[in-house]
Design an enzyme around this catalytic site. Sequence first.
Site, short mmCIF file in Angstrom:
data_model
loop_
_atom_site.label_atom_id
_atom_site.label_comp_id
_atom_site.label_asym_id
_atom_site.label_seq_id
_atom_site.Cartn_x
_atom_site.Cartn_y
_atom_site.Cartn_z
N LYS A 28 -4.43 -10.09 -10.23
CA LYS A 28 -5.48 -10.32 -9.25
C LYS A 28 -6.52 -9.20 -9.32
CE LYS A 28 -6.58 -9.16 -4.92
NZ LYS A 28 -6.63 -8.77 -3.55
N LYS A 52 0.83 -1.21 0.00
CA LYS A 52 0.00 0.00 0.00
C LYS A 52 0.86 1.26 0.00
CE LYS A 52 -4.27 -1.96 1.67
NZ LYS A 52 -5.03 -2.40 2.83
N LYS A 58 -9.72 -3.61 -6.20
CA LYS A 58 -10.13 -2.21 -6.34
C LYS A 58 -8.94 -1.34 -6.67
CE LYS A 58 -12.76 -3.24 -2.67
NZ LYS A 58 -12.60 -3.34 -1.25
P1 ADP Z 1 -9.46 -5.32 -2.81
O1 ADP Z 1 -8.19 -6.06 -3.15
O2 ADP Z 1 -10.32 -5.13 -4.01
O3 ADP Z 1 -9.23 -4.03 -2.05
P2 ADP Z 1 -10.25 -6.36 -0.27
O4 ADP Z 1 -8.84 -6.32 0.19
O5 ADP Z 1 -11.21 -5.34 0.30
O6 ADP Z 1 -10.29 -6.28 -1.85
O7 ADP Z 1 -10.81 -7.82 -0.03
C1 ADP Z 1 -12.00 -8.18 0.63
C2 ADP Z 1 -12.12 -9.69 0.65
O8 ADP Z 1 -12.23 -10.19 -0.68
C3 ADP Z 1 -10.89 -10.37 1.24
O9 ADP Z 1 -11.29 -11.54 1.95
C4 ADP Z 1 -10.08 -10.75 0.03
O10 ADP Z 1 -9.22 -11.84 0.26
C5 ADP Z 1 -11.16 -11.08 -0.98
N1 ADP Z 1 -10.68 -10.79 -2.34
C6 ADP Z 1 -10.36 -9.58 -2.86
N2 ADP Z 1 -9.95 -9.69 -4.14
C7 ADP Z 1 -10.00 -11.03 -4.44
C8 ADP Z 1 -9.70 -11.79 -5.61
N3 ADP Z 1 -9.29 -11.21 -6.72
N4 ADP Z 1 -9.86 -13.12 -5.55
C9 ADP Z 1 -10.29 -13.74 -4.42
N5 ADP Z 1 -10.60 -13.08 -3.29
C10 ADP Z 1 -10.46 -11.74 -3.28
#
Ligand code: ADP
Length: 320
Positions: A189, A110, A192
């Site tokens: 991956k 981050k 957001k």
């Molecule tokens: P982002 O990476 O979009 O900010 P978050 O960190 O808020 O997403 O993730 C929220 C939940 O969704 C977590 O449990 C995370 O492991 C899961 N998650 C986020 N992106 C993925 C992905 N591409 N594949 C599988 N699980 C995901």
Amino acid sequence: MRILSGIQPSGRLHVGNYFGMMDPAIRLQDEGEAFYFIADYHSLTTVHSPEELRENVRNVAIDFLACGLDPSKATFFRQSDVPEVTELSWLLSTVTPMGLLERCHSYKDKTARGHEATHGLFAYPVLMAADILIYDSNIVPVGEDQKQHLEVTRDIALKFNNRYGEVLAIPEPRIRQEYAKVPGLDGKKMSKSYGNTLELFGSEKATRKKIMSILTDSTPVEEAKDPSDSIIIDLYRLVASNAEVEAMENDYKNGGVGYGDFKKRLFSAYWDYFEPMRKRREELLADPGYVDEITREGASRARESAAATIKRVREACGIY
Ligand code: ADP
Ligand code: TRP
């Protein structure tokens, strides 16, 4: 058995969130006492507009309910409605080795992406450990990227128990391997922060446009294509039946069908898959009081459980 998970209100929910965390969490709500929350304290590390935060919290609450979180089975609440968690976070920080946090990828990722290097961002995994440990959680359904945070949580709990006795339950992550890392529209991956998401509740036009813009190679329509390394098929697999996936794989191998056609199939399967959720979401949008009531009731149940743990932890540390 206590099942617990949280999601940050840091933007609109996407397909990666759904298959990686929300759907597994929703399925688990029948198997034990589930606690699911919106991690608004956590998102203060990256969301700095109060209006945006409020809006995001509301959207996550509505979207999670629309996707099937059932408040008659699971307790659903906002993290900040249980402020005891910040007290536990401090108490845990006094047993947390610096090196443990220094090794965490998420802080490095981050800050590398331009987020300010604050103490909150650095101490993020300690607050997450408090979220999990304060409810005596046994199972934590999350996506692959949260695995390290779960390891940190377990280490912190063991350290605490080592110092003060068997006070905290040791949780286990539950990572569904087939959906551990949903790819984004660019093959990285889905996240957001990479701007490569397929939103769960984007408009039809925007969703179609996003799917049609997935990058592909320049193999001509009539030639055979490689199904083993295709974002289109990887995403299709999430929302289509086995027979439909097999048919697409065969069309790749046989040639004669262009990527535009495959993308149209993907859009159509995707749109149909989330149709019932979109309907439910419309109903929830029309009843704003309902969502507030659910999270308020959830908070009161969660707070009861947190208070019992905090009492036990304070006593163990010598704070009466
Ligand atoms: P982002 O990476 O979009 O900010 P978050 O960190 O808020 O997403 O993730 C929220 C939940 O969704 C977590 O449990 C995370 O492991 C899961 N998650 C986020 N992106 C993925 C992905 N591409 N594949 C599988 N699980 C995901
Ligand atoms: N860090 C998690 C994420 O970014 C959100 C979260 C906060 C969480 N506290 C938690 C997840 C406790 C599971 C359990 O997705």
